[in-house]
Design a protein around this motif. Structure first.
Motif, mmCIF file in Angstrom:
data_model
loop_
_atom_site.group_PDB
_atom_site.id
_atom_site.type_symbol
_atom_site.label_atom_id
_atom_site.label_comp_id
_atom_site.label_asym_id
_atom_site.label_seq_id
_atom_site.Cartn_x
_atom_site.Cartn_y
_atom_site.Cartn_z
ATOM 1 N N LYS A 177 0.854 -1.186 0.000
ATOM 2 C CA LYS A 177 0.000 0.000 0.000
ATOM 3 C C LYS A 177 0.893 1.241 0.000
ATOM 4 O O LYS A 177 1.868 1.321 0.746
ATOM 5 C CB LYS A 177 -0.891 0.017 1.247
ATOM 6 C CG LYS A 177 -1.843 1.201 1.283
ATOM 7 C CD LYS A 177 -2.701 1.189 2.540
ATOM 8 C CE LYS A 177 -3.653 2.373 2.566
ATOM 9 N NZ LYS A 177 -4.460 2.410 3.806
ATOM 10 N N GLY A 178 0.566 2.209 -0.833
ATOM 11 C CA GLY A 178 1.396 3.402 -0.934
ATOM 12 C C GLY A 178 2.572 3.241 -1.878
ATOM 13 O O GLY A 178 3.501 4.062 -1.870
ATOM 14 N N LEU A 179 2.544 2.184 -2.721
ATOM 15 C CA LEU A 179 3.648 1.946 -3.653
ATOM 16 C C LEU A 179 3.846 3.128 -4.600
ATOM 17 O O LEU A 179 4.983 3.554 -4.857
ATOM 18 C CB LEU A 179 3.390 0.670 -4.452
ATOM 19 C CG LEU A 179 4.393 0.346 -5.577
ATOM 20 C CD1 LEU A 179 5.787 0.133 -5.003
ATOM 21 C CD2 LEU A 179 3.943 -0.882 -6.369
ATOM 22 N N GLY A 180 2.744 3.670 -5.101
ATOM 23 C CA GLY A 180 2.840 4.806 -6.033
ATOM 24 C C GLY A 180 3.505 6.010 -5.389
ATOM 25 O O GLY A 180 4.387 6.645 -5.981
ATOM 26 N N ALA A 181 3.100 6.313 -4.148
ATOM 27 C CA ALA A 181 3.686 7.450 -3.438
ATOM 28 C C ALA A 181 5.158 7.188 -3.111
ATOM 29 O O ALA A 181 5.981 8.104 -3.128
ATOM 30 C CB ALA A 181 2.904 7.731 -2.156
#
Length: 312
Positions: A177-181
């Motif tokens: 979760k939060g890979l894009g950020a």
């Protein structure tokens, strides 16, 4: 001049040792950064880094400042090793056709930042839950109005409990979760850091063929690290908010990067994107300064020299 060639095992050892030493030195500041970034208007428990550390020691004891350190110390070795080794790999291959230009240096940094998120994302995901648990526990005691009615105080979960829960409920995607950020933070960071470090380090070389003195490598790592850290801090705030699974009843929840940006701008203003920037600079500067000193002193090569060499 071509970059100094170091074997892959030596790169992994150098990166691992540097990461462990660096994290041990600066982890309390990193904990303060996470807690400052996560607190929102109406639930501000800490006013500054020093205030956060003092309150943490009072409520959780000295070792409370190292909450989540075990995750970092376990995963920082592959994380730092991947980052340094990948950058060196890309720089070597991009310089085969001639001079390593600034654009090629930035591309090498981009490649290193992209490779490291494989380890960085789950490491940060677990670390943030553990670091922020103390802030939420303190809020329950000192700011009960921020806690939802009927909420029962529970013991802070361990890294293994969080991992099992995420894998059970969301599969491997839960750990990412939060890979894009994380990509939006780590890729620009590496694009800024590695070329800046290389050029600052070259300025301190006594001659064109020899390495820079260790103090030059340390200062170059500190300057380049703190510069890159502050530059990408707004994305680090977004990443921290997105990866936090538990929050107070008065705190916003976010569905993605764009939603997070919009709510922070509306409810807290643009200055919120600089929360923890001072702490992050203080964390990253010595962390990468130590990393580059270990790397350039050749600690990994020294350790490997004691192993028996294979005869061809």
């Amino acid at each position: 001049m071509a970059d100094k060639q170091i074997s892959l095992p030596a790169k992994l050892i150098n990166g691992g040792i540097a990461g462990i030493v660096g994290v041990t030195c600066v982890f309390p500041i990193d904990l303060a950064k996470t807690r400052l970034q996560n607190q929102q208007n109406g639930s501000r428990l800490y006013t500054s880094m020093s205030d956060c550390l003092i309150k943490t020691i009072r409520s959780e004891g000295y070792f409370g400042m190292y909450r989540g350190a075990a995750v970092n110390l376990t995963l920082v070795t592959p994380e730092k090793a991947i980052k340094l080794a990948a950058n060196d790999f890309f720089r070597h291959h991009l310089s085969k056709d001639g001079k390593l230009t600034l654009v090629k240096e930035m591309l090498a940094g981009c490649g290193a930042g992209t490779c490291q998120v494989v380890v960085t994302t789950p490491m940060e995901m677990l670390k943030i839950q553990l670091q922020d648990a103390g802030r939420l526990a303190a809020q329950r005691k000192l700011m009960p109005e921020t806690v939802a009615a009927g909420t029962v105080e529970t013991k802070s979960p361990t890294a293994m409990q969080i991992t099992r829960q995420l894998l059970r409920e969301k599969g491997i995607a839960g750990l990412y979760k939060g890979l894009g950020a994380t990509l939006l933070r780590d890729v620009p960071f590496s694009v800024i850091y590695f070329p800046l470090f290389a050029n600052l380090n070259n300025l301190g070389k006594k001659d064109a063929e020899g390495p820079a003195p260790f103090y030059v490598s340390f200062i170059s790592g500190c300057v380049a690290g703190s510069t890159a850290a502050v530059a990408v801090n707004p994305v680090d705030v977004i990443k921290t908010r997105l990866q936090s699974l538990t929050r107070g009843s008065t705190e916003d929840t976010y569905s993605g990067v764009i939603d997070c940006i919009r709510k922070i701008m509306r409810n807290e203003g643009p200055s919120a994107f600089l929360k923890g920037a001072y702490c992050r600079a203080l964390v990253i500067a010595p962390l990468f300064g130590i990393a580059q000193v270990v790397y350039f002193l050749g600690v990994g090569e020294y350790i490997l020299s004691f192993l028996p060499k294979k005869n061809n």
